[in-house]
Design an enzyme around this catalytic site. Structure first.
Site, PDB file in Angstrom:
ATOM      1  N   ASP A  30       0.821  -1.207  -0.019  1.00  0.00           N
ATOM      2  CA  ASP A  30       0.015   0.113  -0.049  1.00  0.00           C
ATOM      3  C   ASP A  30       1.067   1.446   0.115  1.00  0.00           C
ATOM      4  O   ASP A  30       2.048   1.444   0.709  1.00  0.00           O
ATOM      5  CB  ASP A  30      -0.950  -0.245   1.288  1.00  0.00           C
ATOM      6  CG  ASP A  30      -1.911   0.860   1.060  1.00  0.00           C
ATOM      7  OD1 ASP A  30      -3.156   0.633   0.945  1.00  0.00           O
ATOM      8  OD2 ASP A  30      -1.845   2.205   1.074  1.00  0.00           O
ATOM      9  N   HIS A 100     -10.424  -5.232  -3.336  1.00  0.00           N
ATOM     10  CA  HIS A 100      -9.212  -5.445  -2.710  1.00  0.00           C
ATOM     11  C   HIS A 100      -9.246  -5.788  -1.156  1.00  0.00           C
ATOM     12  O   HIS A 100     -10.157  -5.291  -0.414  1.00  0.00           O
ATOM     13  CB  HIS A 100      -8.249  -4.237  -2.907  1.00  0.00           C
ATOM     14  CG  HIS A 100      -8.815  -3.063  -2.327  1.00  0.00           C
ATOM     15  ND1 HIS A 100      -9.588  -2.339  -3.251  1.00  0.00           N
ATOM     16  CD2 HIS A 100      -8.532  -2.438  -1.224  1.00  0.00           C
ATOM     17  CE1 HIS A 100     -10.050  -1.199  -2.536  1.00  0.00           C
ATOM     18  NE2 HIS A 100      -9.332  -1.177  -1.318  1.00  0.00           N
TER      19      HIS A 100
END
Ligand code: 5GP
Ligand code: ZN
Length: 114
Positions: A30, A100
């Protein structure tokens, strides 16, 4: 989906730190980590939200969990523990509309989440 951020990462149009890839699944760090380990795991198929999962998607949805297990092992957090999160729509905090799974690890987690 040419305007989808995660499709662009899948297609290599936007760079990302890839940590896992299979035929159906891609995972990458991320860009704004909320824990020492924060990995995004996506189906390569563009599915906007959990509400859009269709018959036939069961396999790839299951493979998200299989990828999470493998990544947790690679990151050596399987025993300590990790959290998997899937946000669905705005009120849950979804900002990228390509399904996700967040894999968060490396610190103690609190419950309930905010
Ligand atoms: P959501 O809020 O939709 O559940 O999660 C979207 C996640 O994607 C956020 O944690 C955010 O930091 C991450 N993200 C947004 N843009 C990018 C990007 O360009 N690259 C990467 N690697 N992650 C991103
Ligand atoms: Zn997409």
């Amino acid at each position: 989906m040419t305007d989808c951020l995660f499709c662009k990462i899948r297609d290599g149009e936007i760079p990302a730190d890839i940590v896992f890839e299979s035929d159906d699944v891609l995972a990458f760090n991320d860009v704004n980590p909320q824990a020492p380990i924060h990995i995004i795991i996506i189906p390569k198929k563009h599915i906007p939200t959990i509400n859009d999962v269709e018959d036939g998607d069961e396999s790839v949805m299951g493979k998200l969990f299989s990828a999470a297990k493998i990544i947790a092992g690679q990151k050596a957090v399987s025993d300590d523990g990790y959290r998997l999160v899937v946000n669905c729509n705005e009120k849950a905090g979804q900002t990228v509309f390509h399904i996700h799974m967040h894999l968060l690890a490396g610190r103690a987690m609190i419950w309930p989440p905010g």
